[in-house]
Design a protein around this motif. Structure first.
Motif, PDB file in Angstrom:
ATOM      1  N   ASP A 306       0.859  -1.187   0.000  1.00  0.00           N
ATOM      2  CA  ASP A 306       0.000   0.000   0.000  1.00  0.00           C
ATOM      3  C   ASP A 306       0.894   1.235   0.000  1.00  0.00           C
ATOM      4  OD1 ASP A 306      -1.773   2.056   0.381  1.00  0.00           O
ATOM      5  OD2 ASP A 306      -2.798   1.159   2.101  1.00  0.00           O
ATOM      6  N   GLU A 334      -1.411  -3.479  -3.229  1.00  0.00           N
ATOM      7  CA  GLU A 334      -2.690  -3.901  -2.639  1.00  0.00           C
ATOM      8  C   GLU A 334      -3.807  -3.265  -3.456  1.00  0.00           C
ATOM      9  OE1 GLU A 334      -4.458  -6.118  -0.569  1.00  0.00           O
ATOM     10  OE2 GLU A 334      -3.332  -5.419   1.169  1.00  0.00           O
ATOM     11  N   SER A 335      -4.792  -4.055  -3.860  1.00  0.00           N
ATOM     12  CA  SER A 335      -5.871  -3.512  -4.681  1.00  0.00           C
ATOM     13  C   SER A 335      -7.186  -4.209  -4.369  1.00  0.00           C
ATOM     14  CB  SER A 335      -5.560  -3.665  -6.175  1.00  0.00           C
ATOM     15  OG  SER A 335      -6.646  -3.254  -6.973  1.00  0.00           O
ATOM     16  N   GLU A 337      -9.447  -4.495  -6.399  1.00  0.00           N
ATOM     17  CA  GLU A 337      -9.803  -5.237  -7.617  1.00  0.00           C
ATOM     18  C   GLU A 337      -9.337  -6.694  -7.518  1.00  0.00           C
ATOM     19  OE1 GLU A 337     -11.640  -4.560 -11.566  1.00  0.00           O
ATOM     20  OE2 GLU A 337     -11.713  -3.698  -9.561  1.00  0.00           O
ATOM     21  N   ILE A 338      -8.142  -6.922  -6.955  1.00  0.00           N
ATOM     22  CA  ILE A 338      -7.644  -8.288  -6.769  1.00  0.00           C
ATOM     23  C   ILE A 338      -8.530  -9.032  -5.778  1.00  0.00           C
ATOM     24  CG2 ILE A 338      -5.729  -9.674  -5.891  1.00  0.00           C
ATOM     25  CD1 ILE A 338      -3.811  -7.586  -6.958  1.00  0.00           C
ATOM     26  N   ILE A 348      -7.173 -11.032 -12.074  1.00  0.00           N
ATOM     27  CA  ILE A 348      -7.417  -9.828 -12.874  1.00  0.00           C
ATOM     28  C   ILE A 348      -7.428 -10.158 -14.362  1.00  0.00           C
ATOM     29  CG2 ILE A 348      -6.486  -7.548 -13.488  1.00  0.00           C
ATOM     30  CD1 ILE A 348      -7.731  -7.752 -10.681  1.00  0.00           C
ATOM     31  N   THR A 360      -9.486   2.128 -11.372  1.00  0.00           N
ATOM     32  CA  THR A 360      -8.865   1.209 -10.412  1.00  0.00           C
ATOM     33  C   THR A 360      -8.404  -0.062 -11.106  1.00  0.00           C
ATOM     34  OG1 THR A 360     -10.223   2.036  -8.588  1.00  0.00           O
ATOM     35  CG2 THR A 360      -9.265  -0.148  -8.323  1.00  0.00           C
ATOM     36  N   HIS A 361      -9.250  -0.584 -11.993  1.00  0.00           N
ATOM     37  CA  HIS A 361      -8.901  -1.804 -12.720  1.00  0.00           C
ATOM     38  C   HIS A 361      -7.675  -1.596 -13.608  1.00  0.00           C
ATOM     39  CE1 HIS A 361      -9.617  -5.627 -14.849  1.00  0.00           C
ATOM     40  NE2 HIS A 361      -9.249  -4.957 -15.923  1.00  0.00           N
ATOM     41  N   ARG A 363      -5.302   0.643 -13.322  1.00  0.00           N
ATOM     42  CA  ARG A 363      -4.111   0.836 -12.501  1.00  0.00           C
ATOM     43  C   ARG A 363      -3.609  -0.507 -11.952  1.00  0.00           C
ATOM     44  NH1 ARG A 363      -5.944   4.635  -9.408  1.00  0.00           N
ATOM     45  NH2 ARG A 363      -6.689   3.286  -7.736  1.00  0.00           N
ATOM     46  N   CYS A 364      -4.537  -1.350 -11.507  1.00  0.00           N
ATOM     47  CA  CYS A 364      -4.181  -2.665 -10.965  1.00  0.00           C
ATOM     48  C   CYS A 364      -3.552  -3.546 -12.040  1.00  0.00           C
ATOM     49  CB  CYS A 364      -5.430  -3.331 -10.382  1.00  0.00           C
ATOM     50  SG  CYS A 364      -5.143  -4.983  -9.741  1.00  0.00           S
ATOM     51  N   ARG A 365      -4.164  -3.583 -13.228  1.00  0.00           N
ATOM     52  CA  ARG A 365      -3.648  -4.414 -14.317  1.00  0.00           C
ATOM     53  C   ARG A 365      -2.268  -3.933 -14.767  1.00  0.00           C
ATOM     54  NH1 ARG A 365      -5.438  -7.562 -18.833  1.00  0.00           N
ATOM     55  NH2 ARG A 365      -3.515  -8.041 -19.963  1.00  0.00           N
ATOM     56  N   ASN A 367      -0.045  -2.360 -12.976  1.00  0.00           N
ATOM     57  CA  ASN A 367       0.931  -2.712 -11.941  1.00  0.00           C
ATOM     58  C   ASN A 367       1.297  -4.201 -11.998  1.00  0.00           C
ATOM     59  OD1 ASN A 367       0.681  -3.920  -8.760  1.00  0.00           O
ATOM     60  ND2 ASN A 367       2.434  -2.624  -9.258  1.00  0.00           N
TER      61      ASN A 367
END
Length: 399
Positions: A306, A334-335, A337-338, A348, A360-361, A363-365, A367
Motif C-alpha cells: 500500500d 494492494e488492490s 480489484e484483486i 485480474i 482502479t482496474h 491501474r491494478c492491471r 501494476n
C-alpha cells in the motif's frame, strides 16, 4: 470425542458446502469455470510487438481469420486461443528454444498470508497472456491455487488426481502425466491438490529407520518427474505448503528458481528472514547428503504493498537495504480489484470487465503487468534472450 471437538468437522463440512455453492454461482451456466476475456486489437498488437495495421493486413490476405465481430459489425476482440494462433502466424511466439532449460519456479515463503497462491495464479495467467506454455503444480494440501483455477478440492479432486500416487510410500504411478488437468486457459495446465495430499507427510514421517534414504529418493523422484513434464512447457510454477515439511523440501530441490513473496509489514519481514535462514541451513544439509540444488535466480517480490501507508514504505525501505538487487524493484500493489476478483475465484487477467471503477482496474492491471514482467525477464535472460523491441520502438529509435 466431545461435542465441542466434533463441531470442528461440522464447521468444515458447512464451509465446503458453501464453497461449492459459491463455485456454482460464479461459474454459471454449466458450473465449470470458463475464460470469456476478450483482447482488443490495440492490446493484441502491443502483446505481439507489432502494429495494428500488420494484424489487419494478415486478416485481409487470409493468413489470419477475419476479426470476430458482433451482428452490428463491431469488433468483439480476440480470445486467448485466437491470440496464440496470431502469435504462431506472425512469428511472435515467446516459446523457449528446444535447448533452453524450462524454468521451474518455486513460489515459496513459510509465512502464511503473503499472497503466495495469489501471486502464483496471477503469474500463471500473466505468462499465458504473453504466450508461454505454463504448468502450475499445486503442492499445498490447502489447495488455494486449485480453487482459484475453478476446482473445488473437496468435491472435484480425488487423492489419486494429486501428487499423492506418485510420492507416496507405495506409489501407483510411475510418472506425473496422470495428474495434469486442462484449465480454461488453452496454454495453462494444472496438477491439482487437496487435503489428502498431506498423507504424504505422515507416510514419510513414519518411514522408520531408513527414513533418510526414503526422503532422498522422494526428493529425486519429484525432481525427475517435474523435469520430464517440463519438456512440454516453457515455465513450471510450483506452489508448495507454507511450512518446512517433506513436500516443501522436495519442491525446493525440484525447482531451478525461487520466488519469495512477502508483504510490507515488520512481522512478514522478520518471518521471511527466518525463512531464508532456514532455507540456507536446509540447502546445505541437502547438498551434504548428495542432493543437488541449483537455482538460476532467487528473488523476493513485495506483495500487498500500500503506497499510501507510511509503515509499508518504511518496511519496503528496510527490505531494499537488506536484500538489495535480490528484491524486485516493482512491488505488487494492494488492490480492491484483486480482492473482488478472488471472491469470484478469478484473477485480474480473467475479468471481462472491471469490478470496481475502470480507473482502479486499469491501474491494478498495469501494476501487475509491470511487476510480473520482472519474473518473465529473469526467465528469458536465463535463455540468453534480450527483450525484443516493438515496431514502434524500432521506428522511434531510427527517427
Amino acid at each position: 470425542m466431545n461435542s465441542v471437538v466434533s463441531q470442528i468437522g461440522d464447521l468444515a463440512d458447512a464451509g465446503e458446502r458453501m464453497i461449492e455453492r459459491l463455485r456454482r454461482k460464479a461459474f454459471l451456466p454449466d458450473s465449470r469455470k470458463g475464460l470469456n476475456v476478450r483482447i482488443g486489437i490495440a492490446e493484441a498488437a502491443a502483446l505481439l510487438g507489432c502494429s495494428t495495421n500488420r494484424i489487419r493486413m494478415a486478416e485481409e490476405d487470409g493468413r489470419l481469420p477475419p476479426a470476430p465481430a458482433s451482428e452490428t459489425g463491431r469488433r468483439l476482440g480476440y480470445t486467448v486461443e485466437e491470440l496464440l494462433h496470431m502469435r504462431e502466424v506472425l512469428g511472435a511466439s515467446p516459446r523457449r528454444a528446444p535447448l533452453d532449460v524450462p524454468a521451474i519456479i518455486a513460489v515459496q515463503n513459510f509465512k502464511g498470508g503473503v499472497g503466495k497462491s495469489t501471486v502464483t495464479t496471477h503469474l500463471a495467467h500473466y505468462l499465458a497472456v504473453q504466450g508461454y506454455r505454463v504448468l502450475v503444480v499445486d503442492c499445498d494440501s490447502q489447495a488455494t491455487t486449485t480453487t482459484l483455477f475453478g476446482f473445488n478440492p473437496h468435491f472435484n479432486i480425488k487423492r489419486d488426481e494429486t501428487l499423492y500416487p506418485y510420492l507416496s510410500i507405495d506409489p501407483t504411478q510411475a510418472d506425473l502425466l496422470y495428474a495434469v488437468k486442462r484449465t480454461p486457459w488453452p496454454n495453462v495446465d494444472l496438477i491439482p491438490s487437496n487435503l489428502e495430499l498431506f498423507d504424504v507427510e505422515y507416510e514419510l514421517a513414519a518411514a522408520g529407520s531408513d527414513g533418510g534414504s526414503v526422503l532422498a529418493a522422494r526428493f529425486r523422484k519429484l525432481k525427475r518427474g517435474l523435469s520430464d513434464l517440463a519438456r512440454d512447457y516453457d515455465i513450471v510454477l510450483l506452489d508448495p505448503p507454507p511450512a518446512l515439511g517433506t513436500i516443501s523440501l522436495a519442491v525446493m530441490q525440484a525447482a531451478n528458481a525461487l520466488l519469495v513473496p512477502l508483504a510490507a509489514t515488520t512481522p512478514d519481514f522478520c518471518s521471511t528472514v527466518q525463512f531464508l535462514s532456514m532455507m540456507d541451513q536446509v540447502l546445505h544439509q541437502l547438498t551434504g547428503a548428495g542432493i543437488e540444488v541449483d537455482y538460476q535466480f532467487v528473488r523476493l517480490i513485495c506483495s500487498k504493498f500500500d503506497g499510501n501507508d507510511p509503515s509499508h514504505a518504511m518496511v519496503r525501505a528496510i527490505m531494499e537495504m537488506s536484500f538489495g538487487a535480490a528484491l524486485l524493484p516493482v512491488p505488487i500493489l494492494e488492490s480492491a480489484e484483486i480482492s473482488h476478483a478472488a471472491m469470484r475465484m478469478m484473477t485480474i487477467y480473467e475479468l471481462e470487465k472491471p469490478i470496481g471503477t475502470p480507473k482502479t482496474h486499469k491501474r491494478c492491471r498495469a501494476n501487475l503487468d509491470e511487476a510480473l514482467r520482472q519474473v518473465e525477464q529473469l526467465v528469458t535472460q536465463g535463455w540468453g534472450r534480450v527483450q525484443p523491441l516493438s515496431e514502434e520502438e524500432v521506428i522511434h529509435a531510427a527517427a
